[in-house]
Motif scaffolding. Structure first.
Motif, PDB file in Angstrom:
ATOM      1  N   VAL A 160      36.102  42.397  37.903  1.00 21.55           N
ATOM      2  CA  VAL A 160      34.979  41.531  37.545  1.00 21.55           C
ATOM      3  C   VAL A 160      35.409  40.704  36.338  1.00 21.55           C
ATOM      4  O   VAL A 160      35.832  41.255  35.308  1.00 21.55           O
ATOM      5  CB  VAL A 160      33.713  42.349  37.221  1.00 21.55           C
ATOM      6  CG1 VAL A 160      32.544  41.414  36.904  1.00 21.55           C
ATOM      7  CG2 VAL A 160      33.358  43.273  38.381  1.00 21.55           C
ATOM      8  N   THR A 161      35.303  39.381  36.454  1.00 15.04           N
ATOM      9  CA  THR A 161      35.817  38.493  35.413  1.00 15.04           C
ATOM     10  C   THR A 161      35.079  37.157  35.452  1.00 15.04           C
ATOM     11  O   THR A 161      34.425  36.828  36.450  1.00 15.04           O
ATOM     12  CB  THR A 161      37.336  38.260  35.604  1.00 15.04           C
ATOM     13  OG1 THR A 161      37.795  37.325  34.645  1.00 15.04           O
ATOM     14  CG2 THR A 161      37.634  37.752  36.995  1.00 15.04           C
ATOM     15  N   THR A 162      35.207  36.399  34.380  1.00 11.03           N
ATOM     16  CA  THR A 162      34.634  35.044  34.350  1.00 11.03           C
ATOM     17  C   THR A 162      35.632  34.019  34.885  1.00 11.03           C
ATOM     18  O   THR A 162      35.287  32.845  35.031  1.00 11.03           O
ATOM     19  CB  THR A 162      34.232  34.670  32.915  1.00 11.03           C
ATOM     20  OG1 THR A 162      35.381  34.803  32.065  1.00 11.03           O
ATOM     21  CG2 THR A 162      33.116  35.584  32.406  1.00 11.03           C
ATOM     22  N   ALA A 163      36.856  34.458  35.156  1.00 11.50           N
ATOM     23  CA  ALA A 163      37.889  33.552  35.670  1.00 11.50           C
ATOM     24  C   ALA A 163      37.917  33.592  37.201  1.00 11.50           C
ATOM     25  O   ALA A 163      37.172  34.350  37.833  1.00 11.50           O
ATOM     26  CB  ALA A 163      39.243  33.930  35.102  1.00 11.50           C
ATOM     27  N   ARG A 164      38.806  32.774  37.776  1.00 16.28           N
ATOM     28  CA  ARG A 164      38.947  32.736  39.233  1.00 16.28           C
ATOM     29  C   ARG A 164      40.432  32.897  39.603  1.00 16.28           C
ATOM     30  O   ARG A 164      41.065  31.956  40.078  1.00 16.28           O
ATOM     31  CB  ARG A 164      38.390  31.428  39.797  1.00 16.28           C
ATOM     32  CG  ARG A 164      36.889  31.265  39.599  1.00 16.28           C
ATOM     33  CD  ARG A 164      36.358  29.993  40.251  1.00 16.28           C
ATOM     34  NE  ARG A 164      34.933  29.855  40.049  1.00 16.28           N
ATOM     35  CZ  ARG A 164      34.007  30.430  40.812  1.00 16.28           C
ATOM     36  NH1 ARG A 164      34.375  31.178  41.836  1.00 16.28           N
ATOM     37  NH2 ARG A 164      32.722  30.259  40.550  1.00 16.28           N
ATOM     38  N   THR A 175      33.641  37.030  40.486  1.00 18.87           N
ATOM     39  CA  THR A 175      33.587  36.098  39.364  1.00 18.87           C
ATOM     40  C   THR A 175      32.141  35.909  38.922  1.00 18.87           C
ATOM     41  O   THR A 175      31.267  35.632  39.744  1.00 18.87           O
ATOM     42  CB  THR A 175      34.195  34.744  39.752  1.00 18.87           C
ATOM     43  OG1 THR A 175      35.565  34.934  40.124  1.00 18.87           O
ATOM     44  CG2 THR A 175      34.135  33.769  38.594  1.00 18.87           C
ATOM     45  N   ALA A 235      38.624  40.729  31.691  1.00 16.32           N
ATOM     46  CA  ALA A 235      38.374  41.384  32.979  1.00 16.32           C
ATOM     47  C   ALA A 235      38.003  42.856  32.812  1.00 16.32           C
ATOM     48  O   ALA A 235      38.492  43.550  31.916  1.00 16.32           O
ATOM     49  CB  ALA A 235      39.592  41.246  33.883  1.00 16.32           C
ATOM     50  N   LEU A 246      42.834  36.519  31.879  1.00 21.22           N
ATOM     51  CA  LEU A 246      42.047  37.667  32.350  1.00 21.22           C
ATOM     52  C   LEU A 246      41.827  38.706  31.254  1.00 21.22           C
ATOM     53  O   LEU A 246      41.603  39.884  31.543  1.00 21.22           O
ATOM     54  CB  LEU A 246      42.738  38.315  33.557  1.00 21.22           C
ATOM     55  CG  LEU A 246      42.793  37.455  34.824  1.00 21.22           C
ATOM     56  CD1 LEU A 246      43.525  38.192  35.934  1.00 21.22           C
ATOM     57  CD2 LEU A 246      41.380  37.090  35.284  1.00 21.22           C
ATOM     58  N   ILE A 249      37.775  40.489  43.986  1.00 17.54           N
ATOM     59  CA  ILE A 249      37.451  39.959  42.660  1.00 17.54           C
ATOM     60  C   ILE A 249      36.034  39.418  42.693  1.00 17.54           C
ATOM     61  O   ILE A 249      35.652  38.711  43.627  1.00 17.54           O
ATOM     62  CB  ILE A 249      38.426  38.833  42.263  1.00 17.54           C
ATOM     63  CG1 ILE A 249      39.850  39.377  42.130  1.00 17.54           C
ATOM     64  CG2 ILE A 249      37.988  38.174  40.954  1.00 17.54           C
ATOM     65  CD1 ILE A 249      40.899  38.300  41.960  1.00 17.54           C
ATOM     66  N   ASP A 283      29.350  34.409  35.681  1.00 18.29           N
ATOM     67  CA  ASP A 283      29.231  33.423  34.598  1.00 18.29           C
ATOM     68  C   ASP A 283      29.466  34.066  33.244  1.00 18.29           C
ATOM     69  O   ASP A 283      30.063  33.462  32.340  1.00 18.29           O
ATOM     70  CB  ASP A 283      27.856  32.762  34.633  1.00 18.29           C
ATOM     71  CG  ASP A 283      27.659  31.899  35.868  1.00 18.29           C
ATOM     72  OD1 ASP A 283      26.507  31.751  36.322  1.00 18.29           O
ATOM     73  OD2 ASP A 283      28.679  31.382  36.378  1.00 18.29           O
TER      74      ASP A 283
END
Length: 377
Positions: free
Chosen positions: A323-327, A352, A306, A303, A350, A354
């Motif tokens: 807000v992040t590109t991970a899950r 997610t 994030a 993260l 959260i 691209d």
């Protein structure tokens, strides 16, 4: 000269009322109200300067609580300002006394010579409110709420006409502590409730701006985009914290001002708060610094990219959104943040994506990210 400081349990609002009366008159010690839900400051002094009558503990924005010292003159000036705006009234106490909005209900009652009626402790429900309203004996009635409480009562009133009529009988319902969603105001107004949005803080002895306009002898100005408040309701200082006091309270041309953490503008004489200057939100009436949440989140595996921004919540107002590109697991992240910071700092959700929007500098475009959160995609 100094005077004693008494820590008073908020379990009995009328004991608090009596203690505040003596503190304001000078016949008793200064008071610090403390309830079970307040993070106690164990180093509270046994004495304060003689002019101090009330000390209010607040959450602060750094996780380090503040103890705001208010003089008797400031507390009484605040009560007088409110009375000048809404008139003499009997007050319904629906907020904890340890918060400035609750203490102010007691101070206003003392100033007006009326008896406040307290809603029983616990979640604000129609049953508790209707029981308290039934005990009121003055036709001119006021109360103070935070948006989360207003939202609950609006929900109840839309299904229960007794609640709608009871609150419609109030001369004024003050709503403050955080931004009140426009949709909630519209729903309450449609029920026939007379709402006033208040703006202020413990450092100004509560709300001193009603519906964007300063009340009593309060003053508001914008300095470099930041809201500053002045007038006789300003706190004396933060107890045992001269550095923080010097940063928050400034003097200009012989006048003293409190520098808020809010950005804003004044248009046609009306204040409009546009956001926080230190990335701090108010959620459920308590302050949370998003940068602190983001620091904890970014320390978690995967993260590092994030970003934490403010999102809207129908009950709590603003809430942290990751807000992040991970899950990542929301439950696990909430536990981690809650263990390091206050419970209110736990992320609400959260999002997610691209790829995170970036500025030309390569840094996250926080405005674009916040707009995505607002739009829900």
């Amino acid at each position: 000269m100094t005077r004693a400081l008494a820590v008073v349990d908020t379990a009995d609002p009328f004991a608090c009322l009596a203690a505040l009366r003596e503190a304001l008159s000078g016949d008793g010690p200064a008071v610090l109200f403390r309830g079970g839900g307040v993070n106690p400051v164990h180093t509270a002094p046994l004495e304060v300067e003689k002019r101090v009558a009330l000390v209010v503990e607040t959450s602060g924005t750094t996780g380090r609580p503040k103890r705001v010292a208010l003089s008797a003159d400031a507390v009484l000036a605040s009560a007088a300002a409110t009375e000048s705006a809404v008139g003499r009234a009997q007050w319904l106490l629906a907020l904890p006394v340890q918060y400035i909005a609750g203490s102010n209900v007691l101070a206003r009652s003392l100033s007006a010579g009326t008896t406040p009626i307290a809603v029983p402790p616990g979640r604000l429900t129609s049953e508790r409110v209707l029981g308290a309203v039934a005990a009121m004996d003055d036709p001119v009635r006021c109360t103070a709420l935070v948006p989360a409480q207003l939202g609950r009562l609006v929900d109840e009133a839309e299904a229960d006409d007794d609640v709608r009529r009871a609150l419609a009988g109030f001369t004024r319902i003050l709503v403050g502590g955080q931004a009140t969603p426009a949709a909630l105001i519209a729903r309450a107004t449609a029920l026939g409730w007379n709402l006033t949005r208040t703006y202020g803080s413990s450092e100004t002895c509560g709300g001193v701006v009603y519906d964007g306009v300063a009340i009593g002898q309060a003053e508001v100005r914008i300095v470099d985009g930041q809201v500053e408040l002045g007038g006789p309701t300003l706190a004396e200082y933060y107890l045992d914290d001269p550095e923080r006091t010097a940063a928050a309270f400034v003097e200009h041309d012989g006048a003293r001002w409190y520098r808020t953490d809010d950005a804003g503008e004044i248009v046609d004489g009306v204040l409009r708060v546009t956001g926080r200057v230190d990335h701090t939100i108010v959620t459920g009436g308590l302050k949370v610094r998003l940068s602190d949440v983001e620091r904890i989140v970014r320390e978690q595996p995967g993260l590092g990219d994030a970003v934490v921004v403010a999102g809207h919540h129908p009950e709590w107002g603003e809430v942290p959104v990751v807000v992040t590109t991970a899950r990542p697991s929301l439950d696990e992240l909430r536990r981690t943040v809650g263990a390091a910071l206050a419970p209110e700092a736990r992320p609400d959700r959260i999002m997610t994506v691209d790829a995170l929007p970036l500025l030309p500098s390569g840094k996250p475009d926080r405005l674009a990210i916040a707009q995505r959160v607002t739009a829900g995609h």
